[in-house]
Design a protein around this motif. Structure first.
Motif, mmCIF file in Angstrom:
data_model
loop_
_atom_site.group_PDB
_atom_site.id
_atom_site.type_symbol
_atom_site.label_atom_id
_atom_site.label_comp_id
_atom_site.label_asym_id
_atom_site.label_seq_id
_atom_site.Cartn_x
_atom_site.Cartn_y
_atom_site.Cartn_z
ATOM 1 N N LEU A 322 12.246 5.842 -1.145
ATOM 2 C CA LEU A 322 11.480 5.361 -2.289
ATOM 3 C C LEU A 322 10.586 4.205 -1.851
ATOM 4 O O LEU A 322 10.904 3.481 -0.912
ATOM 5 N N TYR A 323 9.465 4.041 -2.546
ATOM 6 C CA TYR A 323 8.560 2.929 -2.266
ATOM 7 C C TYR A 323 7.898 2.484 -3.567
ATOM 8 O O TYR A 323 7.900 3.216 -4.572
ATOM 9 N N VAL A 324 7.322 1.304 -3.540
ATOM 10 C CA VAL A 324 6.608 0.779 -4.700
ATOM 11 C C VAL A 324 5.111 0.994 -4.509
ATOM 12 O O VAL A 324 4.531 0.569 -3.500
ATOM 13 N N ASP A 325 4.489 1.666 -5.460
ATOM 14 C CA ASP A 325 3.042 1.881 -5.471
ATOM 15 C C ASP A 325 2.405 0.738 -6.270
ATOM 16 O O ASP A 325 2.549 0.687 -7.497
ATOM 17 N N PRO A 326 1.695 -0.191 -5.619
ATOM 18 C CA PRO A 326 1.141 -1.342 -6.340
ATOM 19 C C PRO A 326 0.030 -0.989 -7.310
ATOM 20 O O PRO A 326 -0.335 -1.801 -8.159
ATOM 21 N N THR A 327 -0.508 0.238 -7.209
ATOM 22 C CA THR A 327 -1.576 0.643 -8.122
ATOM 23 C C THR A 327 -1.028 1.290 -9.394
ATOM 24 O O THR A 327 -1.793 1.600 -10.304
ATOM 25 N N ALA A 328 0.283 1.529 -9.434
ATOM 26 C CA ALA A 328 0.901 2.192 -10.584
ATOM 27 C C ALA A 328 1.620 1.189 -11.476
ATOM 28 O O ALA A 328 2.009 0.102 -11.043
ATOM 29 N N LYS A 329 1.813 1.557 -12.721
ATOM 30 C CA LYS A 329 2.544 0.719 -13.662
ATOM 31 C C LYS A 329 4.006 0.594 -13.237
ATOM 32 O O LYS A 329 4.540 1.497 -12.582
ATOM 33 N N PRO A 330 4.660 -0.504 -13.600
ATOM 34 C CA PRO A 330 6.088 -0.631 -13.273
ATOM 35 C C PRO A 330 6.918 0.540 -13.765
ATOM 36 O O PRO A 330 7.874 0.949 -13.097
ATOM 37 N N SER A 331 6.529 1.110 -14.899
ATOM 38 C CA SER A 331 7.285 2.238 -15.448
ATOM 39 C C SER A 331 7.136 3.494 -14.599
ATOM 40 O O SER A 331 7.913 4.440 -14.750
ATOM 41 N N LYS A 332 6.137 3.516 -13.713
ATOM 42 C CA LYS A 332 5.907 4.669 -12.839
ATOM 43 C C LYS A 332 6.428 4.429 -11.421
ATOM 44 O O LYS A 332 6.160 5.216 -10.513
ATOM 45 N N ASN A 333 7.155 3.337 -11.245
ATOM 46 C CA ASN A 333 7.740 3.002 -9.948
ATOM 47 C C ASN A 333 9.251 2.931 -10.056
ATOM 48 O O ASN A 333 9.777 2.709 -11.142
ATOM 49 N N PRO A 334 9.980 3.077 -8.922
ATOM 50 C CA PRO A 334 9.466 3.455 -7.602
ATOM 51 C C PRO A 334 9.133 4.934 -7.522
ATOM 52 O O PRO A 334 9.569 5.729 -8.351
ATOM 53 N N LYS A 335 8.361 5.286 -6.488
ATOM 54 C CA LYS A 335 8.000 6.669 -6.238
ATOM 55 C C LYS A 335 8.713 7.185 -4.983
ATOM 56 O O LYS A 335 9.200 6.413 -4.168
ATOM 57 N N VAL A 336 8.724 8.502 -4.859
ATOM 58 C CA VAL A 336 9.332 9.141 -3.699
ATOM 59 C C VAL A 336 8.273 9.336 -2.620
ATOM 60 O O VAL A 336 7.166 9.814 -2.899
#
Length: 515
Positions: A322-336
């Motif tokens: 998993l990683y954090v996408d800084p361009t996405a909203k907190p509700s859309k993180n973390p991503k795979v």
């Protein structure tokens, strides 16, 4: 659940050697010593058939040709695999193929950020082998049909693509071909190739001339379904359909591999007897419809002692990072971080290339946050092969990506952070910052290793090669034997890029040991 962040491979120190990172995976120690090389091939290079030369979806290094020269340089032979052709504006009737290169690599151990090395990995193009179906009809990069298949004696039913004209928007008789989106390669001693495909997803074996001689159909749980029937379309309309593409309903089927998330990873055991193939991310019924839930993917093992009769042997679950996408909203993180390549080491351990998407040269954002060659171990993982998890309606996880009780996944261990500017800058390359030619491309999709000693790696030191897939993005491109010129609407020219990492494997790993 664990969360992996950029910068994980922080610099460490050793009394004997300054290293970048050290990782222990199930008691076995791996050391990332340094970035050792960087090279490029121009975006407008062309192959012997007049088509734009892309080769970053997978690589195979011919270990019999790897040699260390008296001056400290190395020579070798690299086979580079493109995927389905230029497709940023629609798929084309591009014939899948593999390219052969001679390579020259001269390590630059004294390179620093302050005094960077020039490029030290060079490619000399030699030849191209194009892929054909069992009957000699060329394969195609066009998307598969929503329904239907092709049948050949001795083969499972294969996906089919029906095209108009010449398949590039010009006149022609049309026809039907096997769609192949090549993503993984294994080079065999007899000159044949195993190729993993994203469309099916299937695994194909092509002989030295490029004719298909074997096909592996995966368990039904992985076969894509729409409206109650098999549907191999990835909802990737043809370029020539323009503003009126065929509408695939639903775009994302409820089960099986997700669109463009097929067999990205392919590797073979050192003795050549076992083939492993890894799905890019979870199937749709197991969380594959969302980037936050597609974590639990499937690794399949096939016994290829008799190459013409591959035997499905075992299956495991691999938990992607998993990683954090800084361009996405907190509700859309973390991503795979979906995976893009696989390499068998030894003793149930594998390299896997996992990465984020949408960051790099030619993208809106230049800074990648997760792009790594990691390790996973299957020694304690549950073998899920069988009717409980392999049937068409079966799953190892919920649609929300929650792993089912009783299944132990592989152990996942982070290793090489490809994004570290402290290493990239030593060769003039960089992650993040200006959109110039040395900014890393978005997609890195290949792993190959060769011994530093030029022989068999008795000292456990190895070079790891990785190539980028530039999606054929250029302003001076050609397809259809040079008869179809194109200019990518992005306005970018993305060179083919290559990185070489120097590592130390666990004691006596011998990944190519045939004993």
């Amino acid at each position: 659940m664990f969360l992996l962040r950029a910068g994980l491979a922080a610099s460490l120190a050793s009394t004997a050697l300054a290293i970048v990172n050290q990782t222990s995976c199930n008691g076995r120690t791996y050391v990332y010593e340094e970035l050792a090389g960087y090279g490029t091939v121009p975006s407008n290079a062309r192959d012997e058939f007049g088509d734009t030369l892309n080769f970053g979806s997978a690589l195979a290094l011919d270990r019999s040709q790897w040699k260390k020269l008296s001056n400290g340089s190395y020579t070798g032979v690299l086979w580079g695999l493109p995927d389905r052709g230029w497709n940023t504006q629609g798929t084309l009737n591009f014939q899948p193929r593999v390219h052969k290169f001679d390579i020259l690599f001269t390590p630059s151990p004294e390179a620093t950020v302050e005094n960077p090395s020039a490029k030290n990995l060079f490619f000399t193009y030699k030849e191209t082998i194009r892929f054909y179906g069992p009957d000699g009809t060329p394969c195609t990069g066009l998307d598969g049909d929503a329904t239907g298949h092709l049948s050949y004696p001795g083969f499972p039913d294969l996906p089919v693509s029906t095209y108009e004209g010449d398949g590039f928007g010009g006149p022609g008789p049309g026809g039907k071909r096997i769609p192949v989106d090549s993503e993984g390669i294994v080079l065999n001693d007899d000159g044949s190739f195993w190729i993993s495909d994203e469309y099916g997803p299937y695994v194909y074996r092509f002989d030295a001339s490029g004719r298909m001689i074997t096909a592996i159909r995966p368990p039904n749980a992985i076969i894509p379904m729409r409206n109650g029937t098999e549907s191999f379309s990835a909802d990737s309309p043809a370029y020539y359909e323009g503003d009126n593409p065929e509408v695939i309903i639903p775009s994302d089927g409820p089960s099986g591999r997700n669109n463009n998330h097929g067999f990205e990873g392919l590797t073979v055991s050192g003795d050549g007897k076992n083939l492993y193939v890894l799905l890019q991310a979870a199937t749709n019924q197991e969380g594959g419809l969302e980037s936050q839930t597609e974590r639990y993917t499937r690794l399949l093992k096939y016994d290829i002692t008799i190459p013409s009769k591959p035997r499905y042997a075992r299956e495991f679950v691999v938990p992607l990072p998993l990683y954090v996408d800084p361009t996405a909203k907190p509700s859309k993180n973390p991503k795979v971080a979906a995976q893009s390549e696989l390499f068998h080491i030894q003793n149930g351990q594998f390299f896997v290339l996992a990465r984020d998407g949408g960051f790099g040269h030619g993208q809106d954002e230049s800074l990648s946050n997760y792009r790594q060659i990691d390790i996973f171990d299957i020694n304690s993982a549950t073998d899920i092969k069988g009717n409980t998890y392999d049937c068409a309606n079966c799953s190892v996880a919920s649609v929300k990506g929650v792993l089912k009780p009783g299944i132990t996944p592989a152990t996942y261990c982070p290793f090489i952070d490809m994004n570290l500017n402290s290493q990239l800058n030593r060769f003039g390359a960089h992650n993040g910052g200006d959109q110039d030619a040395n900014l890393l491309n978005e997609k890195w999709e290949s792993i190959g290793i060769v011994p530093v000693d030029g022989l068999i790696g008795d000292d456990d030191e190895w070079f790891v090669f990785s190539l980028s897939d530039n999606d054929f993005i250029t302003q001076d491109g050609y397809m259809n034997g040079g008869a179809f010129p194109y200019s990518d609407e992005s306005g970018f020219n993305l060179d083919n890029q290559a990185l070489v990492f120097k590592i130390k494997l666990p004691d006596h790993s011998r990944p190519f040991d045939r004993d």
